[in-house]
Design a protein around this motif. Structure first.
Motif: not given
Length: 372
Positions: A138-143, A183-189, A195-197, A202-204
């Motif tokens: 699960v690739v995460i960044d800028n959490v 919390q979105d990252v936690a849901e992915a983990l 990963q797509q969801e 994410g917001t750029t």
């Protein structure tokens, strides 16, 4: 225990207890009623008792990482943490069906940190192959999210902390970043989303735009009002800011207008979106609440009687105790991921007004039992 996890029931082994993402992950597991065991990779040889408790592990989630240090510490330290996580599971005799890696270095990244995270992933991938387990990176960044460490996790944490203290924001970059809530990252983990969801949530935004957005939210909220929250990102930004503002000013003064008829006090001024207001009565000595919310904004205002509001940051001993009275109404906003309760401390019925930012949905109540 029941679970809504996309990875089914069963014990999770989780590293990274002391970290920002680790706390958010544990808060989600706590809300779901999902059992887990912490793997303390800060020590080289965990006790036999700790290791034995890992034997029933179904899913192994490696979150721990080193993000500050010399190039050698970043490269070798992250690999060592992965080895310690795997070694603890193997010593226990566990045979996880899935290994999940919270990988905070995107493919193609360069530098000692990126190299260390990539090599740590290889350690986990080889372990998954030995165990016959599925491997999920699960690739995460800028959490960002509630209770990130200013100057350490993301610029969002630094900005929120400074705004809450009335300090200027150090906007020294026009870089573009894609931010995702913890919390979105936690849901992915845990497999609630893929990963797509996760990427779609994410917001750029540029750093100056982030600063402007946070200033606008804080300017309205610090007046005691609820800013417009047109989407999940604004809600999550406000909840993040509130986690810092609560430590500085846990109550908000309300203005009353009085005349010969009595008094009028405005409880909530919301600048957009849905909302729901209710009034409760509570008999003397009775306690309501003892639950927490992951996303929901909630405001308490005692309008008659006296009460004690107790709040506790979930999975910690951090607490706030606030005594309130209808003779001097104040607003107390419940921080997300804090268990809270209200007790009638008077001798007559307590009357409390409650406001939430969304309409109650019985299918998704976002209310998780936990003693304050």
């Amino acid at each position: 225990m029941s679970s809504r996890s996309g990875r089914g029931d069963g014990l999770l082994a989780v590293s990274g207890r002391g970290g920002f993402v680790g706390w958010h992950l544990r808060a989600l597991l706590h809300a779901d009623g999902r059992p887990w065991r912490d793997v303390d990779v800060r020590v080289q040889d965990p006790s036999l008792h700790e290791v034995a408790a890992l034997a029933p592990t179904v899913t192994a989630v490696h979150v721990a990482g080193i993000v500050r240090g010399t190039d050698r510490e970043l490269r070798e330290g992250n690999v060592e943490l992965a080895h310690r996580f795997v070694d603890a599971l193997e010593r226990s005799g566990a045979s996880p069906r899935e290994v999940v890696y919270a990988n905070s270095s995107a493919p193609g990244s360069v530098g000692a940190y990126a190299e260390g995270k990539a090599l740590a992933g290889e350690v986990l991938l080889r372990a998954a192959a030995r165990w016959g387990a599925r491997y999920t990176d699960v690739v995460i960044d800028n959490v960002f999210g509630e209770h990130g460490v200013p100057g350490h996790n993301t610029v969002t944490s630094t900005f929120c902390d400074r705004l809450a203290r009335g300090q200027a924001l150090p906007v020294d970059s026009d870089h573009v970043r894609t931010f995702v809530h913890a919390q979105d990252v936690a849901e992915a983990l845990v497999g609630h989303i893929d990963q797509q969801e996760l990427a779609s949530r994410g917001t750029t935004i540029t750093i100056p735009e982030l600063a402007a957005r946070l200033r606008a939210l804080a300017n309205v909220y610090d007046r005691g009002e609820i800013p417009a929250l047109p989407g999940p990102y604004d809600r999550d930004l406000l909840n993040t800011y509130r986690s810092y503002a609560f430590g500085v000013a846990p109550v908000q003064r309300l203005t009353s207008a009085s005349d010969h008829r009595g008094a009028f006090t405005e409880l909530v001024r919301s600048h957009g979106g849905t909302g729901q207001t209710g009034v409760s009565t509570t008999l003397p000595g009775v306690t309501r609440g003892n639950h927490f919310h992951r996303r929901k904004l909630e405001r308490f205002v005692v309008v008659q009687g006296s009460a004690r509001i107790v709040l506790r940051r979930v999975l910690t001993g951090e607490r706030q105790v606030i005594d309130v009275s209808g003779e001097d109404p104040v607003a107390v906003d419940m921080p997300t991921l804090w268990a809270h309760s209200i007790t009638n401390t008077g001798t007559s019925p307590l009357v409390t007004a409650f406001w939430t930012n969304d309409l109650f949905d019985p299918a998704r109540p976002d209310t998780h039992q936990d003693a304050a």
